[in-house]
Design an enzyme around this catalytic site. Structure first.
Site, PDB file in Angstrom:
ATOM      1  N   ASP A  10      -4.486  69.477 -98.889  1.00  0.00           N
ATOM      2  CA  ASP A  10      -3.311  68.704 -99.305  1.00  0.00           C
ATOM      3  C   ASP A  10      -2.178  69.632 -99.757  1.00  0.00           C
ATOM      4  O   ASP A  10      -1.102  69.157-100.143  1.00  0.00           O
ATOM      5  CB  ASP A  10      -3.664  67.662-100.371  1.00  0.00           C
ATOM      6  CG  ASP A  10      -4.223  68.275-101.620  1.00  0.00           C
ATOM      7  OD1 ASP A  10      -4.382  69.514-101.678  1.00  0.00           O
ATOM      8  OD2 ASP A  10      -4.510  67.514-102.572  1.00  0.00           O
ATOM      9  N   ASP A  53      -8.982  67.330 -97.041  1.00  0.00           N
ATOM     10  CA  ASP A  53      -8.861  67.016 -98.465  1.00  0.00           C
ATOM     11  C   ASP A  53      -8.711  65.530 -98.733  1.00  0.00           C
ATOM     12  O   ASP A  53      -7.917  64.850 -98.073  1.00  0.00           O
ATOM     13  CB  ASP A  53      -7.601  67.694 -99.034  1.00  0.00           C
ATOM     14  CG  ASP A  53      -7.922  68.914 -99.856  1.00  0.00           C
ATOM     15  OD1 ASP A  53      -9.053  69.025-100.370  1.00  0.00           O
ATOM     16  OD2 ASP A  53      -7.030  69.784 -99.983  1.00  0.00           O
ATOM     17  N   LYS A 104     -13.217  67.158 -98.723  1.00  0.00           N
ATOM     18  CA  LYS A 104     -13.198  67.980 -99.946  1.00  0.00           C
ATOM     19  C   LYS A 104     -12.548  67.186-101.057  1.00  0.00           C
ATOM     20  O   LYS A 104     -11.575  66.477-100.820  1.00  0.00           O
ATOM     21  CB  LYS A 104     -12.421  69.268 -99.689  1.00  0.00           C
ATOM     22  CG  LYS A 104     -12.235  70.136-100.937  1.00  0.00           C
ATOM     23  CD  LYS A 104     -11.813  71.545-100.611  1.00  0.00           C
ATOM     24  CE  LYS A 104     -10.332  71.780-100.531  1.00  0.00           C
ATOM     25  NZ  LYS A 104      -9.558  71.407-101.738  1.00  0.00           N
ATOM     26  N   GLU A 131     -11.264  67.482-105.276  1.00  0.00           N
ATOM     27  CA  GLU A 131     -11.036  68.346-106.425  1.00  0.00           C
ATOM     28  C   GLU A 131     -11.663  67.765-107.687  1.00  0.00           C
ATOM     29  O   GLU A 131     -11.737  66.556-107.843  1.00  0.00           O
ATOM     30  CB  GLU A 131      -9.519  68.471-106.679  1.00  0.00           C
ATOM     31  CG  GLU A 131      -8.782  69.235-105.626  1.00  0.00           C
ATOM     32  CD  GLU A 131      -7.324  69.485-106.017  1.00  0.00           C
ATOM     33  OE1 GLU A 131      -6.917  69.130-107.139  1.00  0.00           O
ATOM     34  OE2 GLU A 131      -6.607  70.045-105.178  1.00  0.00           O
ATOM     35  N   GLU A 163     -11.041  78.129-107.182  1.00  0.00           N
ATOM     36  CA  GLU A 163      -9.639  78.592-107.097  1.00  0.00           C
ATOM     37  C   GLU A 163      -9.157  79.174-108.423  1.00  0.00           C
ATOM     38  O   GLU A 163      -9.307  78.559-109.487  1.00  0.00           O
ATOM     39  CB  GLU A 163      -8.743  77.413-106.678  1.00  0.00           C
ATOM     40  CG  GLU A 163      -7.271  77.822-106.583  1.00  0.00           C
ATOM     41  CD  GLU A 163      -6.398  76.830-105.820  1.00  0.00           C
ATOM     42  OE1 GLU A 163      -6.925  75.843-105.269  1.00  0.00           O
ATOM     43  OE2 GLU A 163      -5.176  77.064-105.771  1.00  0.00           O
TER      44      GLU A 163
HETATM   45  O1  KIV Z   1      -5.067  72.185-100.275  1.00  0.00           O
HETATM   46  C1  KIV Z   1      -5.432  73.348-100.084  1.00  0.00           C
HETATM   47  O2  KIV Z   1      -4.874  74.096 -99.281  1.00  0.00           O
HETATM   48  C2  KIV Z   1      -6.558  73.835-100.863  1.00  0.00           C
HETATM   49  C3  KIV Z   1      -6.794  75.313-100.843  1.00  0.00           C
HETATM   50  C4  KIV Z   1      -5.830  75.974-101.734  1.00  0.00           C
HETATM   51  C5  KIV Z   1      -8.194  75.646-101.175  1.00  0.00           C
HETATM   52  O3  KIV Z   1      -7.223  73.084-101.494  1.00  0.00           O
END
Ligand code: KIV
Length: 266
Positions: free
Chosen positions: A42, A81, A111, A113, A178
């Site tokens: 994202d 994401d 993915k 967070e 991260e």
């Molecule tokens: O959104 C993204 O690009 C990420 C990376 C920074 C791992 O989550």
């Protein structure tokens, strides 16, 4: 194409290379470079759509861009994401959103967070959706944390290690770490049996990820400390565009070679 099991078995054997990509040409180039994983992150919001953070990115944006990336990289494992707010309000809604994203994006894994969606992860894995976690700096929380290193004291470091173990226990197959201290990333990597992919987390993680537009210097002008630029597309593109502009103004373009002429039949 690698499978989730292939990626898990790379832990301790091989370095995992992940790069973000958000459309057909970037994904195509990432596949040609033989990266192991493409992340349709994202970060799209910032590096492609011009927002200040990922907060404005929607589930439909992620589906749209992941499908374009898939068209460019038919043989590469793609992680997509779950965007801001898509898995925090309600467990069932989070599971539904994850399933919708997985089913419609053509990605291989979703993915998410943070360390507050373990029940969503369990539900997704139960439904058959592979999940990647993301701990440390989680840009969707930038309004609270800012964009800076996380888990700098002992208490926060211990919590992050516990969160990593809980992610694995919930069924995650991989996790991004991260902007955390290198020693902590090492400890987390040793504490879980799934691969860790670092960004600003030092050399001891099982793999590395960078944002496409940062590592190629394409559009982005300010790079975080942890980015090494491997190319300067800004200069190349600016020069090409300036040359084009100048040649049109001075009538050098189009030239004889780039002009159609009426074909005359005898
Ligand atoms: O959104 C993204 O690009 C990420 C990376 C920074 C791992 O989550």
């Amino acid at each position: 194409m690698k499978s989730t099991a292939d990626l898990i078995s790379m832990k301790n054997n091989d370095r995992i290379v992940m790069v973000t990509a958000y459309d057909y040409p970037s994904a195509k180039l990432a596949e040609q470079a033989e990266t192991d994983i493409i992340l349709v992150g994202d970060s799209l919001g910032m590096v492609v759509l011009g927002y200040e953070s990922p907060v404005q990115v929607t589930l439909d944006d992620m589906i749209h861009h992941a499908k374009a990336a898939r068209r460019g990289a038919g043989n590469t494992f793609i992680v997509v994401d779950m965007p801001f707010g898509s898995h925090h309000t309600d467990v069932n809604e989070g599971i539904k959103n994850g399933i919708r994203l997985y089913q419609n994006s053509d990605a291989n894994m979703v993915k998410m967070e943070g360390a507050d969606s373990f029940d969503v992860i369990k539900g997704l894995v139960k439904a058959g959706v592979p999940v990647c976690g993301h701990l440390g700096l989680t840009p969707q929380h930038f309004g609270i944390t800012g964009f800076k290193m996380q888990a700098g004291d002992t208490e926060q470091a211990e919590k992050l290690i516990e969160d990593a173990k809980a992610l694995e226990a919930a069924g995650a197959s991989m996790m991004v770490l991260e902007a955390i201290p290198m020693d902590l990333a090492k400890k987390v990597t040793e504490s879980v049996s799934i691969p860790t992919i670092g960004i600003g987390a030092g050399v001891h993680t099982d793999g590395q990820v960078l944002v496409y537009h940062d590592l190629l210097q394409y559009g982005s002008d300010r790079l975080p400390k942890f980015v090494k630029p491997y190319a300067d597309l800004n200069s190349v593109a600016r020069e090409g565009l300036t040359n084009y502009r100048n040649e049109v103004k001075s009538r050098l373009f189009p030239s004889e070679e780039t002009t159609y002429r009426k074909r005359v039949y005898e």
